[in-house]
Design an enzyme around this catalytic site. Sequence first.
Site, PDB file in Angstrom:
ATOM      1  N   VAL A 143      74.388  58.051 -42.034  1.00 46.93           N
ATOM      2  CA  VAL A 143      74.586  56.448 -42.818  1.00 46.93           C
ATOM      3  C   VAL A 143      73.129  55.770 -42.085  1.00 46.93           C
ATOM      4  O   VAL A 143      72.397  56.583 -40.653  1.00 46.93           O
ATOM      5  CB  VAL A 143      75.378  55.459 -42.114  1.00 46.93           C
ATOM      6  CG1 VAL A 143      76.586  55.788 -43.048  1.00 46.93           C
ATOM      7  CG2 VAL A 143      75.539  55.790 -40.679  1.00 46.93           C
ATOM      8  N   SER A 144      72.299  54.314 -42.231  1.00 52.34           N
ATOM      9  CA  SER A 144      71.042  54.865 -41.707  1.00 52.34           C
ATOM     10  C   SER A 144      70.947  53.202 -40.824  1.00 52.34           C
ATOM     11  O   SER A 144      69.440  53.773 -39.672  1.00 52.34           O
ATOM     12  CB  SER A 144      70.450  54.139 -42.476  1.00 52.34           C
ATOM     13  OG  SER A 144      70.343  54.622 -44.632  1.00 52.34           O
ATOM     14  N   THR A 145      71.875  53.116 -39.724  1.00 50.64           N
ATOM     15  CA  THR A 145      71.841  51.704 -39.074  1.00 50.64           C
ATOM     16  C   THR A 145      73.150  52.504 -38.202  1.00 50.64           C
ATOM     17  O   THR A 145      73.543  52.518 -38.264  1.00 50.64           O
ATOM     18  CB  THR A 145      72.071  50.534 -39.393  1.00 50.64           C
ATOM     19  OG1 THR A 145      72.921  50.640 -39.709  1.00 50.64           O
ATOM     20  CG2 THR A 145      70.859  50.783 -40.506  1.00 50.64           C
ATOM     21  N   GLN A 170      76.353  50.199 -39.441  1.00 50.01           N
ATOM     22  CA  GLN A 170      76.539  51.279 -40.725  1.00 50.01           C
ATOM     23  C   GLN A 170      77.838  52.283 -40.274  1.00 50.01           C
ATOM     24  O   GLN A 170      79.497  52.449 -39.984  1.00 50.01           O
ATOM     25  CB  GLN A 170      75.672  51.905 -41.397  1.00 50.01           C
ATOM     26  CG  GLN A 170      75.242  50.515 -42.663  1.00 50.01           C
ATOM     27  CD  GLN A 170      73.953  51.297 -43.148  1.00 50.01           C
ATOM     28  OE1 GLN A 170      73.615  52.432 -43.214  1.00 50.01           O
ATOM     29  NE2 GLN A 170      74.080  51.032 -44.486  1.00 50.01           N
TER      30      GLN A 170
END
Length: 224
Positions: free
Chosen positions: A14-16, A19
């Site tokens: 996931v990107s962050t 998340q």
Amino acid sequence: MVTYTDRYVLYRRVSTDEQGRSGLGLEAQKRDLDLYLAAREGAEVVADLVEVASGGKSDRPVLTEALALCRKQKATLLVAKLDRLSRNVAFVATLLEDKSVEFVVASLPQASRFELHLYAALAEQERTFISQRTKAALDAARARGVKLGGARPHLAGLNEAKKQRVREEAEALAPLALPLRAQGLSLRAVCDRLNAAGVRTRNGKPLYAMKLRNLLIALETPAA
């Protein structure tokens, strides 16, 4: 490339940080991986690794660990979608040429090397488009007279820690929600799209229109 078909190292990304904490998107990836494995009798999962990092970065410690495990355990790297592996076409191209490791995309199990290279190029382009659409959506909001910043009554009673958590969740959802809003979809329609894709709030609950509205307003509020 070498070919291993019964042992797998699962890699989800996931990107962050938000998340990663909320599980946003991880459940959907796990579902896709489980469906792929269920169709392969005797498949063994060597490891299930999760990383929080941008898909445009090639320097990712967990992915490096996953690839090392694949080589050591003679296992195949399994990802749900190609963009979970990387949105960097050069990185994917290099991995495709690496004869010491095999990877499979659960959503594209029969894809050839050429097709995977093409999909990687499209994923990289989509990353650029997401950034452009997010900026365009915010510019359009300004053009309509939406005031970005200033007092927001629904946030007035929150302490700074809560404000930060709300903002982090808003920033995690923005790349998904703003392009849909820019297409003219209502808040409810955007929620329906995101819920159908497995996106959830930080508490693991489905999105609803008022929640999304407040998150988007929080995104327009300058960070402290």
